[in-house]
Design a protein around this motif. Structure first.
Motif, mmCIF file in Angstrom:
data_model
loop_
_atom_site.group_PDB
_atom_site.id
_atom_site.type_symbol
_atom_site.label_atom_id
_atom_site.label_comp_id
_atom_site.label_asym_id
_atom_site.label_seq_id
_atom_site.Cartn_x
_atom_site.Cartn_y
_atom_site.Cartn_z
ATOM 1 N N ALA A 198 0.836 -1.213 0.000
ATOM 2 C CA ALA A 198 0.000 0.000 0.000
ATOM 3 C C ALA A 198 0.871 1.263 0.000
ATOM 4 O O ALA A 198 0.464 2.324 -0.492
ATOM 5 C CB ALA A 198 -0.921 -0.008 1.213
ATOM 6 N N GLU A 199 2.087 1.159 0.551
ATOM 7 C CA GLU A 199 2.997 2.305 0.622
ATOM 8 C C GLU A 199 3.742 2.552 -0.694
ATOM 9 O O GLU A 199 4.305 3.621 -0.908
ATOM 10 C CB GLU A 199 4.035 2.071 1.735
ATOM 11 N N LEU A 200 3.812 1.522 -1.554
ATOM 12 C CA LEU A 200 4.669 1.609 -2.748
ATOM 13 C C LEU A 200 4.382 2.809 -3.657
ATOM 14 O O LEU A 200 5.326 3.467 -4.115
ATOM 15 C CB LEU A 200 4.583 0.308 -3.566
ATOM 16 N N PRO A 201 3.104 3.126 -3.972
ATOM 17 C CA PRO A 201 2.876 4.267 -4.880
ATOM 18 C C PRO A 201 3.489 5.566 -4.344
ATOM 19 O O PRO A 201 3.897 6.430 -5.116
ATOM 20 C CB PRO A 201 1.349 4.367 -4.944
ATOM 21 N N ASN A 202 3.537 5.702 -3.002
ATOM 22 C CA ASN A 202 4.072 6.946 -2.422
ATOM 23 C C ASN A 202 5.595 7.037 -2.554
ATOM 24 O O ASN A 202 6.157 8.121 -2.560
ATOM 25 C CB ASN A 202 3.696 7.056 -0.933
ATOM 26 N N THR A 203 6.267 5.884 -2.604
ATOM 27 C CA THR A 203 7.735 5.898 -2.608
ATOM 28 C C THR A 203 8.314 5.619 -3.999
ATOM 29 O O THR A 203 9.517 5.740 -4.205
ATOM 30 C CB THR A 203 8.273 4.835 -1.618
ATOM 31 N N ALA A 204 7.472 5.222 -4.944
ATOM 32 C CA ALA A 204 7.973 4.870 -6.285
ATOM 33 C C ALA A 204 8.416 6.130 -7.037
ATOM 34 O O ALA A 204 7.889 7.224 -6.791
ATOM 35 C CB ALA A 204 6.874 4.166 -7.071
ATOM 36 N N PRO A 205 9.378 5.993 -7.984
ATOM 37 C CA PRO A 205 9.749 7.125 -8.839
ATOM 38 C C PRO A 205 8.507 7.668 -9.561
ATOM 39 O O PRO A 205 7.580 6.906 -9.864
ATOM 40 C CB PRO A 205 10.722 6.504 -9.860
ATOM 41 N N ALA A 206 8.515 8.978 -9.819
ATOM 42 C CA ALA A 206 7.328 9.654 -10.377
ATOM 43 C C ALA A 206 6.837 8.988 -11.661
ATOM 44 O O ALA A 206 5.625 8.820 -11.860
ATOM 45 C CB ALA A 206 7.648 11.123 -10.630
#
Length: 339
Positions: A198-206
């Motif tokens: 669930a956290e991945l979209p927030n930490t992924a490259p733009a």
């Protein structure tokens, strides 16, 4: 044999005859069929004692006696050892289960096999996902804008899902998504894995954010427990063969099976791998199950992944049922350990 042993032999004879004939058992029948070496009068006295102790009872219309729940319990507790399956039965079990292609197939086959061996209702619980950890997530590019996710857990469960990205993605980007997703998932229990995803979209490259939102949404749905998928049933029709064994209501039992929650609770008590649990009649907490017995065991390769067992009337072949449940669970554990 002393008086106690002889009385237990009389109880054992009543259980055996009642299970096979479904007719109340009289002293004359016991003397004729079971070579106990005592007179009919002695057997009648022993039956009177067993009745006083609440181990057998007399149905209103008959001269014979039938075992009570308490009588079945004593009989089961004093089964010195589980009667093993015959070599031919063992080979048949092994051959049938060895043909399975994946975990779903192993469990479907187990249910069919248990229902056939015991002629009762067989129940297998899917590996409880809360105890599983993620072994790997493979991501395959089906088309430039479509991915397939394959999540594999340590219990052998494989979930496949397709993700429509709504936009084209490069091979390199797929590789990056794969690395990020596996970094979040691998080795984590499912609840922790879904929180990390669930956290991945927030930490992924733009440039990967949109793809990651689509992938993580589908993954979270896959990782969250789906209670409705958790039970496999087989042989429900076997219950209707012995409708007379359910004086209160066979419909109640069938409805409880459909609800699944009651059965899951019964299986949840079987958390010792290799140890068969037998619950007889009144020992079942759920009121709708008071005319049934449940023989269950935990299965898995060392650690228990779920429960399996059979459910039927209290008038059942306990030694045979215990042996079948024990053998099938052992083979399933061996198959899962080898995968």
């Amino acid at each position: 044999m002393n008086a106690d042993e002889r009385r237990f032999a009389v109880l054992r004879a009543i259980v055996a005859d009642y299970v096979s004939t479904h007719e109340p058992v009289g002293s004359k029948m016991i003397v004729e069929r079971h070579n106990l070496g005592v007179s009919s009068a002695t057997v009648r006295n022993d039956m009177a004692v067993l009745e006083d102790e609440g181990l057998i009872a007399q149905p209103h219309t008959s001269a014979g006696r039938v075992p009570t729940d308490k009588g079945y319990r004593l009989f089961v507790d004093r089964l010195a050892q589980v009667k093993p399956l015959s070599a031919a039965e063992r080979r048949a079990v092994q051959a049938f289960l060895d043909g399975a292609v994946d975990l779903d197939d192993v469990l479907r086959r187990s249910v069919r096999l248990l229902a056939q061996l015991t002629r009762q209702v067989a129940v297998v619980q899917y590996p409880t996902l809360t105890r599983s950890t993620v072994r790997h997530c493979e991501i395959v590019q089906l088309t430039p804008a479509r991915l397939m996710l394959v999540v594999i857990t340590d219990s052998g469960r494989v979930d496949q899902r397709v993700v429509d990205l709504g936009d084209v993605i490069s091979d390199d980007a797929v590789g990056q998504v794969r690395t990020l997703v596996n970094g979040a998932l691998v080795g984590r229990p499912l609840a922790a894995a879904s929180a990390a995803v669930a956290e991945l979209p927030n930490t992924a490259p733009a440039d990967l954010r949109d793809a990651m939102i689509a992938v993580s949404t589908v993954l979270i749905e896959t990782l969250v427990e789906h209670p409705e998928e958790r039970l496999l049933l087989g042989g429900t029709a076997n219950l209707t063969r012995s409708a007379a064994d359910f004086p209160h209501s066979l419909r109640q039992v069938l409805e409880a099976l459909e609800e699944q929650v009651v059965v899951l609770r019964l299986l949840a008590s079987a958390q010792e791998p290799g140890t068969v649990t037998v619950r007889i009649g009144e020992e079942n907490e759920a009121e709708e199950m008071r005319d049934t017995s449940v023989v269950s065991i935990g299965y898995g390769p060392g650690t228990v992944l779920g429960g399996m067992g059979i459910l039927g009337p209290t008038r059942m072949d306990y030694p045979g049922s215990i042996a079948a449940v024990h053998a099938v669970a052992r083979y399933v554990g061996e198959i899962l350990a080898g995968r």
